[in-house]
Design an enzyme around this catalytic site. Structure first.
Site, short mmCIF file in Angstrom:
data_model
loop_
_atom_site.label_atom_id
_atom_site.label_comp_id
_atom_site.label_asym_id
_atom_site.label_seq_id
_atom_site.Cartn_x
_atom_site.Cartn_y
_atom_site.Cartn_z
N GLU A 98 62.16 66.88 93.60
CA GLU A 98 61.50 65.94 94.16
C GLU A 98 60.45 66.55 95.32
O GLU A 98 60.32 66.41 96.34
CB GLU A 98 62.30 64.97 94.95
N GLU A 153 67.93 61.25 87.82
CA GLU A 153 69.21 60.94 88.99
C GLU A 153 69.22 59.25 88.86
O GLU A 153 68.10 58.88 88.83
CB GLU A 153 68.67 61.36 90.11
C1 GAL Z 1 67.26 62.03 95.60
C2 GAL Z 1 67.54 63.28 95.86
C3 GAL Z 1 68.97 63.99 95.74
C4 GAL Z 1 69.71 62.91 96.61
C5 GAL Z 1 69.56 61.66 96.28
C6 GAL Z 1 70.09 60.49 96.92
O1 GAL Z 1 66.09 61.72 96.08
O2 GAL Z 1 66.86 63.93 94.77
O3 GAL Z 1 68.89 65.17 96.00
O4 GAL Z 1 69.41 63.27 97.91
O5 GAL Z 1 68.17 61.34 96.43
O6 GAL Z 1 69.89 59.23 96.73
#
Ligand code: GAL
Length: 675
Positions: free
Chosen positions: A152, A308
């Protein structure tokens, strides 16, 4: 460039075995649980720099070798990450220039993540060495199927190195100071720049009023981030030319123009955290998620990877609700419905300490498979296996919705006619109406090709890039339909206002002249009256937010304002242009009007809805592949909904389906038929 060619739907998540190295047996137990939950891919090493290079120049890769070997031996593939998202403390201590400088000129201390300068040659040097070493050691490991670049990307740095890079960027863009001064309209308030060294990033303790500067700075931040990413990727491409590369992007993120990332990545990937359960029903949340998914697919015009998502809850909202039973399956399948070929989570195993210890994970602190979350994750894995024939499928090309980051930034900078430009709200209003009409929507920016679509929707196209008006005209002349709105055609790419009337170069396309803009106070509305014999049903439709006061210059007046000093003047127009039509909505229209409009346009343009007459709360998305059509029906309403479908077979159970089916709350059905 290599493509993402994972042979099955991916299912897995961010895996941080380096956090558990001191707990023997964790890796083996993780592998058992991965297989049990039908997981087949893990992203490894995302924030592992301190474990990979505990001291400058001393690499410790053996633990990672063991992880990759063990995963591979158990049929689990790996997206190998570059660890640049967070640096080890020794680096910040010895080379403070790697740390970010704030807009006020102060340098950050070590800490957090994403706290690095994108320009620093020292940081770039470390990243290059690390990435080359990872590629040499693991790039040909059979477990590794792709590169997960950093994590990100985001943020900006205002250090002297970045200021110099910004000046070079401006020199390259404008060539001469004369051109820069014209583009930035620096005659205003004695802003004239007489030497390149005078240029500085916008900052609250300095210049914030020159809109051209602010816009160019935003462009530069994207440019420099992409430049940094390209530098990260260079050694990987050299050593592992066949491994595809991605970086995980964020939801509706306005800090970076992801459309400029397209040439640097081989496939798009995305991190999704919709706020399920936060509204009376989930339709609005689902539409916001879907918008982003459609953007991800549109970036490369190919399936993408959901890198994710949380299997249960996040930990960064004021109140973090776990997903209710069934929502995980629904939300995962929603991503698949919009073209995801992989469903992955943050995180595989919940960390024991630090800021994300209460964030959802597949494996909770209890440490076993006997949880609701684990069962629901397993169910997703089972569904993905059954969906194999849909892998790689794409939706039919129907509608393009234009979402342009430079347009968004320029609107946010503009002082007047109201502070809040609500661009995203406008986009979502149209996007929601198009989805409720059962249409497939690509989300593209102004620079992407328009051909192949039947309809282009460009709400609040305030900033119009060079050539876009002409490309729209060509599209409409050839029979396409375009819809735009109030607050369009106001400025050019330098944020200079169009002269000769709004919407600038698009006046003849829309056949209107917008003379004034009347922003409405919050909660205030006007109405649009549509009379008989118009292309949309006669009636009174509510409008709000902004009312352009327009004159028809050749366009057919479809509706007029009900009140205020412009009562009776045109509010909705349709201009016949070549073989197509150009609609101008002079105010923000209610959802009933948009539903009417898009039903009418779809019918006339021959755009076939996935399902006709969708009930409120139900989305229908299509993925087509090899003559097969997969219809994904999803219910986001707070009550069961009945939908009429043509004959096919349930892609999960294999049962024959046809006629009226009922979707329970959070229900999803995937129906397969021949095209
Ligand atoms: C994302 C990030 C992850 C984790 C996640 C938590 O934005 O890439 O590493 O922090 O959020 O929701």
């Amino acid at each position: 460039m290599p493509e993402w060619k994972f042979p099955v739907f991916g299912h897995g998540g961010d895996y941080n075995p380096d956090q558990w190295r001191h707990v023997p047996g964790t890796l083996e137990e993780d592998v058992r649980l991965m297989k049990l939950s039908h997981c087949n891919i893990m992203s490894v090493g995302i924030f592992s720099w301190a474990a990979l290079e505990p001291e400058e120049g001393v690499y410790d890769f053996d633990w990672l070798q063991n992880v990759l070997d063990t995963l591979y031996a158990n049929g689990i593939s790996v997206l190998l990450a570059t660890p640049s998202g967070a640096r080890p403390a020794w680096m910040s201590q010895k080379y403070p220039e790697v740390l970010r400088v704030r807009p006020d000129g102060g340098r950050n201390l070590h800490g957090a993540r994403h706290n690095h300068c994108f320009t620093s040659p020292v940081y770039r040097g470390f990243v290059k060495k690390m990435n080359a070493a990872l590629a040499e050691r693991f790039g040909h490991h059979p477990a590794v199927v792709g590169w997960h670049i950093s994590n990100e990307y985001g943020g900006e740095c205002h250090c002297e190195l970045c200021q110099q890079a910004f000046r070079d960027f401006l020199k390259n863009r404008y060539g001469t100071l004369e051109k820069l001064n014209q583009a930035w309209w620096t005659g205003f308030w004695a802003k004239t720049i007489t030497s390149w060294d005078q240029l500085h990033s916008p900052t609250p303790i300095g210049e914030m009023e020159v809109h051209g500067l602010s816009l160019d700075w935003m462009r530069f931040v994207t440019h420099q981030t992409v430049d940094f990413m390209n530098a990260e990727v260079a050694p990987l491409r050299e050593i592992t030319p066949d491994l595809p590369v991605t970086t995980n992007m964020m939801f509706s993120f306005d800090g970076l123009d992801y459309y400029r990332f397209i040439d640097s990545i081989d496939f798009a990937s995305y991190d999704a955290y919709p706020g399920w359960g936060e509204e009376d029903d989930d339709l609005w949340v689902a539409e916001n998620a879907a918008f982003n998914y459609d953007m991800m697919r549109s970036l490369k015009n190919r399936p993408w990877v959901l890198m994710e998502s949380t299997p249960s809850q996040v930990n960064w909202k004021p109140i973090c609700k776990p997903k209710r039973p069934g929502v995980h399956l629904l939300s995962s399948m929603q991503a698949v419905a919009h073209g995801a070929d992989s469903v992955q989570y943050f995180q595989w195993r919940k960390s024991r300490g630090s800021s994300e210890k209460l964030h959802g994970a597949v494996v909770d602190h209890v440490g076993n498979e006997h949880t609701r979350v684990f069962r629901e994750v397993t169910e997703v894995g089972q569904w993905l296996e059954k969906l194999q024939p849909a892998l790689g499928g794409m939706p039919p090309k129907q509608v393009a919705l234009i979402y342009d980051l430079e347009n968004r930034w320029a609107q946010d900078n503009a002082q007047g006619p109201r502070d809040d430009k609500q661009y995203m709200k406008a986009l979502m209003g149209h996007y929601g109406a198009l989805k409720r009409a059962g249409l497939s929507v690509d989300v593209i920016d102004e620079t992407m090709p328009f051909d192949g679509y039947g309809l282009i929707v460009a709400p609040q196209m305030y900033l119009v890039k060079p050539g876009v008006a002409d490309r729209l005209k060509t599209f409409v002349k050839a029979g396409g339909t375009v819809v735009s709105t109030y607050f369009s055609g106001i400025v050019d790419e330098n944020d200079l206002c169009a002269l000769g009337g709004w919407p600038g170069d698009m006046m003849d396309l829309f056949g209107v002249w917008a003379e004034e803009i009347d922003p409405l106070f919050p909660g205030k509305t006007n109405a649009v009256i549509v009379g008989a014999d118009q292309p949309v049903s006669a009636g009174r439709y509510t409008c709000d937010f902004m009312c352009d006061v327009i004159h028809a210059r050749g366009a057919q007046v479809v509706g007029t304002y009900e009140s205020d000093y412009y009562a009776g003047m045109p509010a909705i127009t349709c201009n016949a242009y070549g073989d197509g039509e150009a609609w101008y909505l002079a105010s923000r229209m209610d959802s009933e009007f948009l539903a009417q409009l898009y039903a009418r346009i779809a019918e006339k343009a021959g755009l076939k809805p996935a399902v006709k007459h969708l009930p409120y709360g139900v989305h229908a998305d299509v993925r087509e592949k090899d003559g097969a059509r997969f219809l994904f029906l999803q219910n986001y309403a707070a009550e069961p909904k009945a939908v009429c479908v043509s004959e096919g077979c349930d892609a999960i159970t294999g049962e024959a389906v046809g006629g009226e089916i009922t979707l329970p709350v959070h229900g999803i059905r995937i129906i397969c038929c021949r095209k």
